[in-house]
Design a protein around this motif. Structure first.
Motif, short mmCIF file in Angstrom:
data_model
loop_
_atom_site.label_atom_id
_atom_site.label_comp_id
_atom_site.label_asym_id
_atom_site.label_seq_id
_atom_site.Cartn_x
_atom_site.Cartn_y
_atom_site.Cartn_z
N ALA A 149 0.76 -1.17 0.13
CA ALA A 149 0.25 0.00 -0.10
C ALA A 149 0.98 1.27 0.09
CB ALA A 149 -0.96 0.01 1.15
N ALA A 150 2.02 1.17 0.69
CA ALA A 150 2.94 2.17 0.68
C ALA A 150 3.78 2.64 -0.57
CB ALA A 150 3.89 2.05 1.77
N GLY A 151 3.65 1.52 -1.42
CA GLY A 151 4.64 1.56 -2.84
C GLY A 151 5.70 0.87 -2.42
N ARG A 152 6.19 0.07 -1.25
CA ARG A 152 7.39 -0.51 -0.99
C ARG A 152 7.47 -1.79 -1.38
NH1 ARG A 152 6.47 2.40 3.94
NH2 ARG A 152 5.61 0.39 4.71
N PRO A 153 8.11 -2.27 -2.63
CA PRO A 153 8.39 -3.34 -2.80
C PRO A 153 9.11 -4.15 -1.79
CG PRO A 153 9.64 -2.20 -4.30
CD PRO A 153 9.01 -1.34 -3.35
N GLY A 154 8.73 -5.39 -1.02
CA GLY A 154 9.40 -5.88 0.07
C GLY A 154 9.74 -7.30 0.06
N ALA A 155 8.88 -7.99 0.88
CA ALA A 155 8.88 -9.40 0.86
C ALA A 155 8.34 -10.11 -0.60
CB ALA A 155 8.08 -9.85 2.42
N THR A 156 8.80 -11.24 -0.68
CA THR A 156 8.23 -12.25 -2.00
C THR A 156 7.56 -13.18 -1.23
OG1 THR A 156 10.47 -11.55 -3.03
CG2 THR A 156 9.08 -13.51 -3.83
N THR A 157 6.39 -13.73 -2.14
CA THR A 157 5.65 -14.79 -1.69
C THR A 157 5.77 -15.68 -3.08
OG1 THR A 157 3.68 -13.80 -3.04
CG2 THR A 157 4.01 -13.19 -0.75
N ALA A 158 5.23 -16.87 -2.59
CA ALA A 158 5.68 -18.14 -3.61
C ALA A 158 4.52 -18.87 -3.69
CB ALA A 158 6.67 -19.16 -2.99
N VAL A 159 4.18 -19.57 -4.79
CA VAL A 159 3.04 -20.61 -4.94
C VAL A 159 3.70 -21.78 -5.44
CG1 VAL A 159 1.17 -19.11 -4.88
CG2 VAL A 159 2.31 -19.68 -7.12
N PHE A 160 3.19 -23.11 -5.12
CA PHE A 160 3.95 -24.31 -5.58
C PHE A 160 3.01 -25.40 -5.76
CE2 PHE A 160 4.63 -23.15 -1.20
CZ PHE A 160 3.94 -24.18 -0.32
N ASP A 161 3.12 -26.51 -6.35
CA ASP A 161 2.22 -27.64 -6.56
C ASP A 161 2.22 -28.43 -5.35
OD1 ASP A 161 4.45 -29.17 -6.72
OD2 ASP A 161 3.86 -29.45 -9.01
N ALA A 162 1.38 -29.56 -5.42
CA ALA A 162 1.30 -30.61 -4.41
C ALA A 162 2.61 -31.38 -3.97
CB ALA A 162 0.34 -31.53 -4.70
N ALA A 163 3.49 -31.33 -5.03
CA ALA A 163 4.94 -31.95 -4.76
C ALA A 163 5.91 -30.81 -4.11
CB ALA A 163 5.30 -32.54 -6.25
N GLY A 164 5.51 -29.67 -4.00
CA GLY A 164 6.51 -28.77 -3.55
C GLY A 164 7.22 -28.15 -4.68
N ARG A 165 6.75 -28.32 -6.11
CA ARG A 165 7.67 -27.51 -7.26
C ARG A 165 7.26 -26.39 -7.33
NH1 ARG A 165 6.76 -33.30 -9.93
NH2 ARG A 165 4.63 -32.26 -10.11
#
Length: 273
Positions: A149-165
């Motif tokens: 909301a403050a326009g600061r790109p900070g922490a990264t998020t991840a999505v992965f499949d059922a096998a952890g890929r």
């Protein structure tokens, strides 16, 4: 298994110039550089054959030597930490079975995060890289959303499949989470921890690949692996009561100092004589 741990550290950060030399005040009132705190985190990891700091800046190399770390000078042309780690491996002559990249802005990384990615990569001969993910509680998710909301790109998020890929990494909060979570409530969002374990061949291939379209858009070096079809493992880790945050922006200094103070306050008092 022979493991090399490399801390890539550069002075010319776009968001926070001179970040590795930023000073943080610990609960003991002593100020230490970000690099010193990260080096201490590296020293706590068991089973590492060698640990070094890779940099292109003599000021950072001098600080590395001051804190007792080995410094490896790399080219200023390295476009990100992974390329810097790959060059450091080459300069050291190789010979390691796995290489760990512990980002220089992640001093709160617990040693079991590193052990987890090493073990996961060693156990999956088809995987080329492994990286930890930490399920967010409501407090961590709120901090991410406040930064956006403050326009600061900070922490990264991840999505992965059922096998952890790994499926994708983003500086946006993914998946979309519209529910308002309490501070200690578990959320469906995973925080990507700035830490990687590589096979040396994958590192060398990475240097040859051009910067990918998604990598350039997101500013996330790990996307180059996905864009070239590499198998990347997301390894879920547990905080075990500790809080994790990276120093991405100047505003994160106070957050990390507060976490260090809270951890110190939670430690049992030393036994009396």
């Amino acid at each position: 298994m022979s493991v090399l741990l490399v801390i890539p550290a550069r002075h010319a950060s776009t968001r926070y110039p001179g970040k590795p030399l930023a000073r943080l005040t610990g609960p003991d009132g002593v100020t230490r550089t970000l690099l010193e705190l990260t080096w201490a985190a590296a020293q706590a990891v068991p089973g590492v054959a060698r640990a070094v700091v890779a940099t292109d800046d003599e000021r950072i190399a001098a600080e590395a030597r001051r804190i007792g770390a080995e410094a490896v000078m790399t080219s200023p042309d390295c476009r990100n930490g992974t390329e810097r780690v790959a060059e450091a491996v080459e300069r050291l002559g190789g010979g390691y079975e796995l290489v760990v990249n512990l980002q220089g802005d992640a001093p709160l990384t617990p040693p079991w995060f590193v052990t987890a990615v090493i073990e996961a990569l060693a156990a999956d001969p088809q995987a080329e890289m492994a990286t930890p993910v930490l399920r967010c509680d409501g407090r961590a998710l709120r901090h991410m959303l406040e930064d956006r909301a403050a326009g600061r790109p900070g922490a990264t998020t991840a999505v992965f499949d059922a096998a952890g890929r790994a499926l994708y990494f983003s500086k946006e909060v993914i998946p979309h989470a519209s529910h308002i979570y309490a501070d200690d409530e578990v959320t469906p969002v995973y925080h990507h921890v700035g830490l990687y374990a590589f096979r040396p061949d994958a590192l060398e291939a990475y240097r040859r690949w051009p910067v990918g379209r998604l990598e350039a858009l997101e500013g996330l070096e790990q996307l180059r692996f996905l864009e070239n079809g590499a198998r990347v493992l997301c390894v879920e880790v547990e905080a075990r009561g500790r809080r994790f945050w990276e120093l991405n922006n100047p505003e994160d200094v106070a957050r990390i100092e507060a976490i260090l103070a809270a951890e110190a306050a939670a430690r049992p008092a030393p036994a009396g004589p």
